[in-house]
Design an enzyme around this catalytic site. Structure first.
Site, PDB file in Angstrom:
ATOM      1  N   THR A 222      32.860  35.068  44.032  1.00 17.22           N
ATOM      2  CA  THR A 222      31.652  34.085  44.017  1.00 17.22           C
ATOM      3  C   THR A 222      31.297  33.793  45.404  1.00 17.22           C
ATOM      4  O   THR A 222      30.207  33.645  45.654  1.00 17.22           O
ATOM      5  CB  THR A 222      32.207  32.831  43.275  1.00 17.22           C
ATOM      6  OG1 THR A 222      32.722  33.012  42.035  1.00 17.22           O
ATOM      7  CG2 THR A 222      31.297  31.647  43.391  1.00 17.22           C
TER       8      THR A 222
ATOM      9  N   SER B 123      36.181  38.820  40.593  1.00 16.17           N
ATOM     10  CA  SER B 123      37.578  38.869  40.437  1.00 16.17           C
ATOM     11  C   SER B 123      38.228  38.890  39.091  1.00 16.17           C
ATOM     12  O   SER B 123      39.262  39.330  38.835  1.00 16.17           O
ATOM     13  CB  SER B 123      38.241  37.918  41.384  1.00 16.17           C
ATOM     14  OG  SER B 123      38.427  36.546  40.713  1.00 16.17           O
TER      15      SER B 123
ATOM     16  N   ASP C   5      38.868  33.693  39.967  1.00 20.48           N
ATOM     17  CA  ASP C   5      39.655  33.830  38.916  1.00 20.48           C
ATOM     18  C   ASP C   5      40.963  34.467  39.026  1.00 20.48           C
ATOM     19  O   ASP C   5      41.702  33.832  38.276  1.00 20.48           O
ATOM     20  CB  ASP C   5      38.736  34.635  37.972  1.00 20.48           C
ATOM     21  CG  ASP C   5      37.268  33.830  37.693  1.00 20.48           C
ATOM     22  OD1 ASP C   5      37.594  32.782  37.592  1.00 20.48           O
ATOM     23  OD2 ASP C   5      36.547  34.283  36.940  1.00 20.48           O
TER      24      ASP C   5
END
Length: 325
Positions: A13, A63, A97
């Site tokens: 992100t 991820s 994540d």
């Protein structure tokens, strides 16, 4: 010799973009290179002080899609850089994540002698780079402060001003900026206006690191270890399906981590199936699905070894590496 910090980009992100600045959810991760991310932080050089820096794009992935090849390459590049006398530490920009999994993996496979005086600092963002108010730049600056700290070494995670150790950190919220927590252990330190306020020392690993060699990561096929969860009405069907004879190119299951209820308790039907596959050579490790605490050894009569306080996802990594070594 001028010491430097190496920045490694892996996507996530923090490198994501959305169609408009007000969208913090409908973005596409892993769109911006780490060099571009760093150039967008005007106070970076001030935070670095007299240290130089360099950057390298190791991966460019959301991820959630992190896999063995990414981990292998990342570990090898970190080892390469930390082995250089001029490199003081490595900062990794990573998606949130699976950040806790990558951090724990690195803490087990990187040569411990490199982490005695140097650090690997993973940082991230909950908002994309295109956000009206991105959190990535401040997290990077905080990671630099930690990387330059003389008090903290090893594999660390920095997010929203908190510093966590790789063993304890977990993502606990899907949206808020302060998305990570270290459970009962609490954070190692806070970063406040570029200063690191340490709370306690990096804990000693309760699970000794074996003589695992990072060269073993070059294997194409890593051991297959799956995670299952115990819950009301759980049956053994999932276990039996997982451990049935694989078809095609699939690997057989070599290990199972069960996320038990409460103190690692397991539904009787599920436990019966786990005993069956354990008798056939599948390694079974017992953890808990509770976010806080760990299995209290001796309180539950079980033939399955407990996870030594590791969460299910981290117990899976530990078992995978044990099988590999």
């Amino acid at each position: 010799m001028l010491k430097k910090i190496v920045f490694l980009g892996t996507g996530g992100t923090i490198a994501g973009t959305a169609a408009h600045a007000g969208d913090n959810v409908g973005y596409t991760a892993a769109q911006v290179g780490v060099g571009q991310l760093l150039r967008a932080i005007p106070s970076l050089q001030q935070a670095l002080g007299d240290q130089g820096f360099m950057s390298e794009q190791v991966a460019q992935v959301d991820s959630k899609d992190m896999g063995w090849a990414h981990w292998r390459n990342l570990a090898q590049r970190i080892q390469h850089h930390l082995s250089q006398p001029a490199v003081d530490s490595v900062v990794v920009a990573h998606g949130t994540d699976t950040l806790e999994e990558t951090a724990f993996f690195l803490s087990l496979v990187l040569p411990q002698q490199l982490l005695v005086e140097k650090s690997v600092v993973l940082t991230c963002a909950m908002r994309p780079a295109s956000s009206l108010a991105p959190d990535g730049p401040q997290n990077v600056l905080d990671a630099v402060a930690v990387a330059r700290s003389a008090d903290l070494h090893g594999v660390l995670v920095v997010c929203a001003g908190s510093v966590h150790c790789a063993r304890d950190v977990q993502k606990v919220h899907p949206y808020r900026l302060n998305a990570f927590d270290s459970g009962d252990a609490g954070p190692l330190a806070y970063v406040e206006e570029g200063w690191v306020r340490r709370l306690h020392a990096y804990p000693a690993m309760e699970m000794p690191v074996s003589d695992f060699s990072i060269d073993a990561l070059s294997k194409d096929a890593w051991p297959r270890v799956e995670i299952i969860t115990s819950y009301a009405g759980a049956t053994g069907a999932t276990v039996r399906a997982l451990c049935a004879a694989p078809g095609g190119t699939e690997q057989p299951v070599q290990g199972i981590v069960v996320a038990g209820t409460g103190n690692g308790t397991i539904h009787e039907d599920l436990e019966s199936a786990l005993r069956e596959v354990q008798a056939r050579g599948v390694r079974v490790v017992r953890s808990t699905r509770c976010a806080y605490g760990s299995v209290v050894v001796g309180a539950v009569d079980s033939d399955f070894p407990d996870s030594q306080g590791l969460s299910p996802v981290k117990a899976r990594i530990a078992l995978m590496l044990e099988l590999m070594s």
